[in-house]
Design a protein around this motif. Sequence first.
Motif, short mmCIF file in Angstrom:
data_model
loop_
_atom_site.label_atom_id
_atom_site.label_comp_id
_atom_site.label_asym_id
_atom_site.label_seq_id
_atom_site.Cartn_x
_atom_site.Cartn_y
_atom_site.Cartn_z
N GLY A 65 -49.92 29.33 12.07
CA GLY A 65 -48.82 29.10 13.02
C GLY A 65 -47.44 29.26 12.40
N LEU A 66 -47.37 29.30 11.08
CA LEU A 66 -46.07 29.56 10.44
C LEU A 66 -45.65 31.01 10.71
N PHE A 67 -46.65 31.87 10.93
CA PHE A 67 -46.37 33.30 11.07
C PHE A 67 -46.64 33.84 12.47
N LEU A 68 -47.53 33.17 13.19
CA LEU A 68 -47.94 33.69 14.51
C LEU A 68 -47.78 32.59 15.58
N PRO A 69 -47.55 32.99 16.82
CA PRO A 69 -47.37 31.99 17.89
C PRO A 69 -48.69 31.43 18.40
N VAL A 70 -49.31 30.57 17.62
CA VAL A 70 -50.68 30.14 17.92
C VAL A 70 -50.77 28.91 18.83
N PHE A 71 -49.63 28.26 19.07
CA PHE A 71 -49.69 27.07 19.91
C PHE A 71 -49.66 27.45 21.39
N THR A 72 -50.13 26.55 22.22
CA THR A 72 -50.11 26.76 23.67
C THR A 72 -48.69 27.13 24.10
N GLY A 73 -48.60 28.20 24.88
CA GLY A 73 -47.28 28.62 25.34
C GLY A 73 -46.57 29.51 24.34
N GLY A 74 -47.20 29.77 23.19
CA GLY A 74 -46.66 30.74 22.25
C GLY A 74 -45.67 30.19 21.23
N SER A 75 -45.74 28.89 20.95
CA SER A 75 -44.86 28.34 19.91
C SER A 75 -45.46 28.55 18.52
N THR A 76 -44.58 28.40 17.54
CA THR A 76 -45.05 28.46 16.15
C THR A 76 -44.93 27.06 15.54
N THR A 77 -45.52 26.91 14.36
CA THR A 77 -45.59 25.57 13.74
C THR A 77 -44.19 24.97 13.52
N LEU A 78 -43.27 25.78 13.00
CA LEU A 78 -41.94 25.21 12.70
C LEU A 78 -41.23 24.80 13.98
N VAL A 79 -41.39 25.61 15.03
CA VAL A 79 -40.75 25.26 16.32
C VAL A 79 -41.35 23.95 16.85
N VAL A 80 -42.67 23.85 16.77
CA VAL A 80 -43.33 22.64 17.28
C VAL A 80 -42.89 21.41 16.47
N PHE A 81 -42.82 21.56 15.14
CA PHE A 81 -42.45 20.40 14.33
C PHE A 81 -40.97 20.01 14.50
N ALA A 82 -40.20 20.90 15.11
CA ALA A 82 -38.80 20.55 15.38
C ALA A 82 -38.63 20.02 16.81
N GLY A 83 -39.71 19.93 17.55
CA GLY A 83 -39.61 19.58 18.97
C GLY A 83 -40.28 18.26 19.32
N PRO A 84 -40.37 17.97 20.63
CA PRO A 84 -40.87 16.67 21.09
C PRO A 84 -42.36 16.45 20.85
N THR A 85 -43.11 17.53 20.58
CA THR A 85 -44.56 17.35 20.43
C THR A 85 -44.99 17.21 18.96
N ALA A 86 -44.00 17.11 18.06
CA ALA A 86 -44.32 17.06 16.63
C ALA A 86 -45.27 15.90 16.27
N GLY A 87 -45.06 14.77 16.92
CA GLY A 87 -45.90 13.60 16.61
C GLY A 87 -47.37 13.84 16.90
N TYR A 88 -47.63 14.48 18.03
CA TYR A 88 -49.04 14.76 18.39
C TYR A 88 -49.66 15.70 17.36
#
Length: 177
Positions: A65-88
């Motif tokens: 996920g650091l390199f590809l948009p593998v999260f639901t909705g096409g996010s990447t790991t860094l984007v997710v860890f900077a957002g509201p879902t980081a805790g999950y």
Amino acid sequence: MNRTKSLVQVALMTTIIIILGLLPAIPLGFIPVPIVLQNMGIMLAAILLGAKKGSLAILLFLIVGLFLPVFTGGSTTLVVFAGPTAGYVFAWLLVPLALAGLRQLLPFSQPLISFALIWLSGVLLVDVIGAVYLAHYTNAPLLPSLLSNLAFIPGDTIKAAIATLVGIRYRKQLGLD
Ligand code: BTN
């Protein structure tokens, strides 16, 4: 078990988590966290692969996920860890270890106990850590954040039940029982 087989299992599980992320998220509106199916992949990793390989599969998912948009909705790991879902997502990393720890405390393989243990580690733990971080992220009080996360419990409980059934069916074949 040989190393190649373990690596294939880890890579396959990471692939399953990524595929589950292709399914669309269901936004809730009152909370900036959607309903996703990807967390069922996390529960499957914990149930089917155990603490070490399950954690590795989730870690590999985060690395991809650091390199590809593998999260639901096409996010990447860094984007997710900077957002509201980081805790999950941080909590996802703890699920295989938590499940293994609970299994040591209650080493029974009855379906209902298996379900209860995955529910505690894959649903309650994740939703509580996610809600606590969400409260911090949104600068909101903790209790409303915890209460709004109750919206995830019915769906997550169904995912835990499905993951338990898959685990009962396949754990033996993977040499885990
Ligand atoms: C992301 O893609 O940004 C991660 C989403 C996390 C969603 C969490 S996981 C636990 C709870 N159950 C859901 O269906 N959604 C939340």
